[in-house]
Design a protein around this motif. Structure first.
Motif, short mmCIF file in Angstrom:
data_model
loop_
_atom_site.label_atom_id
_atom_site.label_comp_id
_atom_site.label_asym_id
_atom_site.label_seq_id
_atom_site.Cartn_x
_atom_site.Cartn_y
_atom_site.Cartn_z
N SER A 169 -25.71 65.23 -6.93
CA SER A 169 -27.31 65.34 -7.12
C SER A 169 -27.56 66.67 -7.70
CB SER A 169 -27.93 65.19 -5.74
OG SER A 169 -27.81 66.45 -4.88
N PHE A 195 -26.20 59.25 4.19
CA PHE A 195 -26.66 58.43 2.95
C PHE A 195 -28.22 58.70 3.00
CE2 PHE A 195 -28.42 55.39 -0.02
CZ PHE A 195 -27.60 55.48 -0.87
N GLY A 202 -29.18 62.55 2.47
CA GLY A 202 -29.07 63.13 1.28
C GLY A 202 -30.01 62.59 0.09
N HIS A 261 -16.07 58.91 -2.92
CA HIS A 261 -17.41 58.60 -2.36
C HIS A 261 -18.30 58.54 -3.73
CE1 HIS A 261 -16.76 59.53 1.86
NE2 HIS A 261 -16.09 60.77 1.49
N LEU A 321 -19.37 62.58 2.72
CA LEU A 321 -20.22 62.04 1.84
C LEU A 321 -21.37 62.96 1.66
CD1 LEU A 321 -21.49 59.61 0.26
CD2 LEU A 321 -22.21 58.70 2.55
N SER A 374 -27.83 60.02 -5.03
CA SER A 374 -28.40 61.15 -5.91
C SER A 374 -29.40 60.55 -6.86
CB SER A 374 -26.97 61.84 -6.71
OG SER A 374 -26.19 62.16 -5.92
N ALA A 392 -22.27 58.12 -3.60
CA ALA A 392 -22.86 59.54 -3.94
C ALA A 392 -23.78 59.54 -5.09
CB ALA A 392 -21.83 60.53 -4.13
N VAL A 395 -15.94 65.00 -4.02
CA VAL A 395 -16.60 63.75 -4.54
C VAL A 395 -15.43 62.64 -4.39
CG1 VAL A 395 -17.83 62.61 -6.40
CG2 VAL A 395 -17.88 65.06 -5.86
N ALA A 414 -20.40 65.36 -0.98
CA ALA A 414 -20.35 64.75 -2.21
C ALA A 414 -21.99 64.46 -2.91
CB ALA A 414 -19.67 63.28 -2.03
N ILE A 415 -22.54 64.29 -2.15
CA ILE A 415 -23.96 63.99 -2.63
C ILE A 415 -24.86 65.24 -3.10
CG2 ILE A 415 -26.44 63.28 -1.71
CD1 ILE A 415 -24.97 61.27 0.06
#
Length: 258
Positions: free
Chosen positions: A246, A51, A54, A177, A238, A185, A181, A174, A241-242
């Motif tokens: 994003s 996290f 990202g 998450h 994760l 983002s 995410a 995704v 997904a970010i």
């Protein structure tokens, strides 16, 4: 492309350094904020590290640079500046990412340091920037035939990178998450340029240079963040997904800035 453009730049480094400073200070602030947000969301350590990375590490080269260069007039003096600005910023992002993702207590401090240095030394973006800065400082010139060949390949890189990025977006990554995410983002593509605006104005940036700062700061999470999360034991799902979320949110943000 990074090597050629930096090695042949004919511009004072003051503006480039101010852009780099804005990006690095803002990104560092967002990293600290994102880690606090992640702890508030009670994320586990692997997810917290993904996290954090990202939320601050932007895709400066494969998204930011093509958008910036396409936005600037072909005769703009800022074109060389925006490339020089990446020279210190890319190593900074990579070093900070390694520190964030490094698992505590894994091996001796000496071995961990060697692993970090090895990761950085193999990064092609860092190598290109370092060699470009060295060539610029030493006034090294490639033979014309080699220069033209490298320059031509470099011009193909930016549009190809954007096409590859779009083709790689996968909503399956995704699943499970989505909320986390989206939070990371929004920190990356919305809050980062908002905070960067105040930092840039405080350093006296305006006009094209201010636009460049905000475009760089609004870029989505770097694709390399997935690779590094996977290699260093963070939550790679994760991280993926970010990147997807994003990237989808970044293009409206970039359009608003433009």
């Amino acid at each position: 492309m990074l090597f050629i453009e930096i090695a042949t730049a004919r511009v004072a480094g003051g503006d480039a350094l101010r852009i780099s400073t804005v990006i690095m200070l803002t990104s560092l602030a967002l990293l600290l904020l994102s880690l606090a947000v992640a702890r508030g969301m009670r994320l586990g350590t692997p997810s917290l590290r993904a996290f954090g990375q990202g939320s601050f590490r932007g895709n400066l080269v494969y998204v930011g640079l093509p958008v910036v260069l396409f936005a600037l007039p072909s005769d703009s003096g800022a074109r060389a500046t925006v490339l020089l600005a990446l020279a210190p910023t890319i190593p900074f992002f990579n070093i900070l990412s390694v520190l964030v993702l490094l698992r505590p207590g894994t091996g001796s401090p000496g071995r961990r340091l060697l692993r970090v240095l090895g990761e950085l030394a193999r990064n092609p973006l860092i190598v290109a920037c370092v060699l470009g800065m060295a060539a610029l400082y030493l006034q090294v010139r490639l033979p014309m035939a080699l220069h033209r060949a490298v320059e031509s390949v470099g011009r193909l890189g930016l549009p190809a990178a954007l096409m590859a990025l779009g083709a790689a977006l996968d909503w399956e990554k995704v699943r499970g998450h989505g909320a986390v995410a989206i939070a990371a983002s929004l920190l990356k593509v919305a809050l980062t340029p908002g905070l960067g605006l105040f930092v840039a104005l405080a350093l006296g940036l305006e006009g094209e240079l201010l636009m460049v700062c905000l475009l760089y700061l609004a870029t989505p999470a770097a694709v390399a963040s997935y690779v590094m999360a996977d290699q260093m034991g963070a939550d790679r799902d994760l991280a993926a997904a970010i990147i997807v979320v994003s990237t989808l949110l970044a293009f409206p943000a970039l359009a608003v800035i433009l």
